[in-house]
Design a protein around this motif. Structure first.
Motif, PDB file in Angstrom:
ATOM      1  N   UNK A  15      -7.545  -8.613 -22.740  1.00  0.00           N
ATOM      2  CA  UNK A  15      -8.584  -9.635 -22.889  1.00  0.00           C
ATOM      3  C   UNK A  15      -8.385 -10.753 -21.875  1.00  0.00           C
ATOM      4  N   UNK A  16      -7.146 -11.178 -21.690  1.00  0.00           N
ATOM      5  CA  UNK A  16      -6.864 -12.211 -20.695  1.00  0.00           C
ATOM      6  C   UNK A  16      -7.193 -11.718 -19.287  1.00  0.00           C
ATOM      7  N   UNK A  17      -6.901 -10.449 -19.012  1.00  0.00           N
ATOM      8  CA  UNK A  17      -7.228  -9.871 -17.711  1.00  0.00           C
ATOM      9  C   UNK A  17      -8.727  -9.828 -17.465  1.00  0.00           C
ATOM     10  N   UNK A  18      -9.478  -9.450 -18.482  1.00  0.00           N
ATOM     11  CA  UNK A  18     -10.937  -9.419 -18.342  1.00  0.00           C
ATOM     12  C   UNK A  18     -11.474 -10.831 -18.117  1.00  0.00           C
ATOM     13  N   UNK A  19     -10.951 -11.796 -18.858  1.00  0.00           N
ATOM     14  CA  UNK A  19     -11.396 -13.183 -18.671  1.00  0.00           C
ATOM     15  C   UNK A  19     -11.043 -13.698 -17.275  1.00  0.00           C
TER      16      UNK A  19
END
Length: 100
Positions: A79-83
């Motif tokens: 999720x952090x990578x996508x953000x």
């Protein structure tokens, strides 16, 4: 009958089942380089990290590291990578064409 996740509250069961539609939809929209795909991917990953956190830390009485908590950690990193990549993906994606 078929009852996935019988120990979870109804809202959480509904969410996890809905991911069977939203995960592939986000993937297809991202593959087509659409901004709606970027937005949906961010929404799916953030909400999935939250839902998994709720299931693994609020509802699960286990102490310490469990398989579910390890999976939650992986989901949170994704999720952090996508953000982190969302702004670049957004700029590269095709904006919605307005008719007229």
């Amino acid at each position: 009958c078929f009852d996935p996740y019988p120990d979870l509250p109804g809202w959480l069961r509904t969410y996890f089942v809905a991911l069977t539609l939203f995960d592939p939809l986000a993937a297809v929209l991202l593959a087509r380089c659409t901004r709606s795909g970027v937005a949906l991917a961010v929404a799916v990953f953030l909400s999935d990290a939250f839902a998994n956190g709720w299931a693994n830390y609020v509802l699960d009485p286990a102490v310490g590291i469990t398989v579910g908590r390890f999976g939650h950690a992986v989901t949170t990193v994704l999720a952090l990578g996508v953000c982190a990549t969302a702004p670049r993906l957004w700029r590269a994606a095709t904006p919605v064409q307005q008719s007229g």
